[in-house]
Design a protein around this motif. Structure first.
Motif, mmCIF file in Angstrom:
data_model
loop_
_atom_site.group_PDB
_atom_site.id
_atom_site.type_symbol
_atom_site.label_atom_id
_atom_site.label_comp_id
_atom_site.label_asym_id
_atom_site.label_seq_id
_atom_site.Cartn_x
_atom_site.Cartn_y
_atom_site.Cartn_z
ATOM 1 N N GLY A 304 -24.110 -37.343 30.195
ATOM 2 C CA GLY A 304 -23.939 -37.281 31.733
ATOM 3 C C GLY A 304 -24.588 -38.599 32.166
ATOM 4 O O GLY A 304 -24.837 -39.541 31.624
ATOM 5 N N VAL A 305 -24.833 -38.279 33.623
ATOM 6 C CA VAL A 305 -25.324 -39.509 34.539
ATOM 7 C C VAL A 305 -26.897 -39.280 34.704
ATOM 8 O O VAL A 305 -27.253 -38.263 34.937
ATOM 9 C CB VAL A 305 -24.782 -39.401 35.782
ATOM 10 C CG1 VAL A 305 -25.361 -40.463 36.725
ATOM 11 C CG2 VAL A 305 -23.233 -39.982 35.638
ATOM 12 N N GLU A 329 -18.856 -31.992 35.173
ATOM 13 C CA GLU A 329 -17.620 -31.012 34.590
ATOM 14 C C GLU A 329 -18.394 -29.583 34.438
ATOM 15 O O GLU A 329 -17.504 -28.680 34.968
ATOM 16 C CB GLU A 329 -17.241 -31.600 33.231
ATOM 17 C CG GLU A 329 -15.963 -30.684 32.569
ATOM 18 C CD GLU A 329 -15.682 -31.083 31.319
ATOM 19 O OE1 GLU A 329 -14.374 -30.911 31.232
ATOM 20 O OE2 GLU A 329 -16.192 -31.949 30.629
ATOM 21 N N THR A 330 -19.408 -29.602 33.934
ATOM 22 C CA THR A 330 -20.034 -28.169 33.447
ATOM 23 C C THR A 330 -20.945 -27.652 34.738
ATOM 24 O O THR A 330 -21.187 -26.712 34.867
ATOM 25 C CB THR A 330 -20.878 -28.096 32.322
ATOM 26 O OG1 THR A 330 -22.003 -29.105 32.457
ATOM 27 C CG2 THR A 330 -19.779 -28.636 31.225
ATOM 28 N N GLY A 331 -21.343 -28.734 35.431
ATOM 29 C CA GLY A 331 -22.371 -28.208 36.566
ATOM 30 C C GLY A 331 -23.661 -28.427 36.173
ATOM 31 O O GLY A 331 -24.724 -28.202 36.812
ATOM 32 N N GLU A 332 -23.982 -28.811 34.769
ATOM 33 C CA GLU A 332 -25.252 -28.737 34.183
ATOM 34 C C GLU A 332 -26.085 -29.867 34.774
ATOM 35 O O GLU A 332 -25.592 -30.806 34.917
ATOM 36 C CB GLU A 332 -25.364 -29.161 32.660
ATOM 37 C CG GLU A 332 -24.877 -27.860 31.900
ATOM 38 C CD GLU A 332 -24.755 -28.146 30.324
ATOM 39 O OE1 GLU A 332 -25.740 -28.014 29.699
ATOM 40 O OE2 GLU A 332 -23.866 -28.860 29.986
#
Ligand SMILES: [Zn+2]
Length: 379
Positions: A304-305, A329-332
Motif C-alpha cells: 500500500g501507500v 482496495e481492501t480498506g486496510e
C-alpha cells in the motif's frame, strides 16, 4: 596536493573509467586518513562534503599544517555513476550482477594471522607497522590470485589498496531520508565517540561483523581478529578506525550542511593529529553507541501507500504509532510501530511499499530478540 588518476579495468570496447585520488600532506610522515564519497553512486551528500573539505585541506597544506597524510577519493564509484533506470540514478547495486557496491571487500584475516604469527613482538608500534606492511603485501597477492577480474572487482581492489594501511577510514554515505548517523566496529567504541560527537550524530551503530564484508569492515576486522587471537600475548592496538558515515538523506545535498560537515571532519582530523591546530572543544554527544543488532527495521505487513507521522531525528517509544500503510482496495489501514524505544535514524524514500518491505529504522539500546544473520538487512 598530489593528484593521480587510476585507470580502472576497461570493461568493454570503447569504454574507460577512472578514479581520481588526491593526497594532501606527506605519505608515511604521520597518521593517514582515507576519505571517499559516493561508493553508492547515487548517495551524493559526501561528494559535496569532500568538495568543501578539500578547500580546507588545500589551505592547511599551504600553511604547512598537514602533519600526516589525507587521501581523498572524491567519487568512489564511476561504474555506478552511469547507471540509470527510468530516468533515476541507480548506484547501490551493480546492474550487471546485482551486487551491492559496498559489499564483498577482500577479507584478508586468515592470511594475515598466519603471516604475522611468528613475527609479533612486545612493541605495539612495531606490531602495527608489521601488520600494515603485511596487509599491503597480502592485498596485492589477493588481486593476482583472483585471476581475471571484472571491472567491479577491480574497483573494489583499487579502493581497498588505497585504504588498507590508513589509521582512519571514513566512507561517506547517506540513507534515503535520514538523520546523521554512523556505523563502526564495536571494537572501535568508544574510540569513535569523538567523531560521533563532532558530527552531531544521533545514532552510532556498532557491530563486530555486520555481514558480507562492507568497505569499512575490510579495514577494522583484521585488527579485531588479530586482537582476538594474539591480544593476550602481544600488544596490538585497534589501529584502524573505520567508519561508514551516513550524511543524512539522499536529497540533503546543500552547501550549508556540507560546509558544516566538512568543518567537523577537519576538526576531527586535527584532533587525531593528521592536521595541526586547535579543533576547539568537542561538542556534547547526542548519542551513545547502540548495537546494530538493536535496530528495529520496521516492515509492512501488507502492500500500500505509506503515510508517516514520525520523521528521522525523532526519539520514539515502543508501540508508538509511526505512521500507517493504506490499501484502498481492501480498506486496510494498518498502523506501524517499533518494537523498541529508540532513535528513528532513517525511513524509506518511496511511499509505495510491498508486504515485508522496509518502512523505517529505529536504533534501540538493547539487542532485539531473534536478530541473527546479516545485521544490515535483518529485521
Ligand atoms: Zn550507502
Amino acid at each position: 596536493m598530489q593528484q593521480k588518476r587510476i585507470e580502472l579495468l576497461r570493461p568493454q570496447m570503447g569504454t574507460q573509467r577512472a578514479l581520481t585520488v588526491r593526497t594532501y600532506g606527506t605519505p608515511g610522515k604521520g597518521p593517514k586518513a582515507y576519505l571517499q564519497a559516493a561508493l553508492h553512486a547515487d548517495e551524493l551528500p559526501g561528494v559535496l562534503v569532500l568538495h568543501h573539505l578539500e578547500k580546507l585541506l588545500a589551505e592547511a597544506e599551504a600553511k604547512g599544517e598537514i602533519t600526516g597524510e589525507v587521501v581523498v577519493v572524491p567519487f568512489a564509484n564511476p561504474i555506478g555513476f552511469t547507471q540509470y533506470v527510468d530516468m533515476k540514478p541507480l548506484g547501490r547495486f551493480e546492474m550487471r550482477t546485482g551486487q551491492n557496491f559496498n559489499r564483498h571487500y577482500p577479507d584478508l584475516c586468515d592470511e594475515l594471522l598466519a603471516a604475522v604469527e611468528d613475527k609479533l613482538s612486545q612493541n605495539a608500534d612495531e606490531n602495527v607497522a608489521l601488520v600494515r606492511s603485511e596487509l599491503r603485501r597480502l592485498i596485492k597477492e589477493r588481486r593476482v590470485a583472483s585471476g581475471p577480474l571484472t571491472d567491479l572487482q577491480d574497483l573494489r581492489f583499487s579502493l581497498a589498496e588505497l585504504a588498507i594501511d590508513a589509521d582512519l577510514v571514513l566512507d561517506l554515505h547517506c540513507d534515503w531520508e535520514a538523520a546523521m548517523h554512523l556505523y563502526t566496529s564495536d571494537s572501535s567504541w568508544p574510540d569513535a565517540a569523538d567523531l560521533s560527537a563532532q558530527l552531531g550524530a544521533g545514532a552510532c551503530l556498532i557491530a563486530e561483523e555486520s555481514g558480507d564484508n562492507p568497505f569499512d569492515e575490510a579495514f577494522s576486522r583484521p585488527w579485531v581478529e588479530l586482537r582476538r587471537k594474539f591480544g593476550d600475548t602481544y600488544p596490538i592496538p585497534m589501529a584502524t578506525l573505520a567508519t561508514t558515515i551516513e550524511l543524512r538523506g539522499e536529497q540533503d545535498v546543500y552547501d550549508h550542511y556540507a560546509a558544516e560537515d566538512a568543518a567537523n571532519l577537519f576538526r576531527f582530523l586535527q584532533r587525531r593529529g593528521v592536521i595541526s591546530g586547535d579543533p576547539g572543544p568537542l561538542p556534547a554527544p547526542k548519542c551513545d553507541a547502540t548495537p546494530l543488532a538493536g535496530v528495529d527495521r520496521v516492515s509492512a505487513t501488507h502492500g500500500g501507500v505509506i503515510v508517516f507521522s514520525a520523521k528521522p531525528g525523532d526519539h520514539v517509544k515502543a508501540g508508538q504509532e509511526l505512521g500507517y500503510v493504506l490499501d484502498t482496495e481492501t480498506g486496510e489501514k494498518t498502523p506501524f510501530s517499533s518494537r523498541t524505544d529508540g532513535f528513528m535514524y532513517a525511513r524509506v524514500g518511496g511511499r509505495l511499499v510491498v508486504p515485508g518491505g522496509l518502512l523505517c529504522s529505529i536504533a534501540g539500546a538493547e539487542v532485539l530478540a531473534g536478530k541473527t544473520g546479516n545485521l544490515l538487512t535483518a529485521r
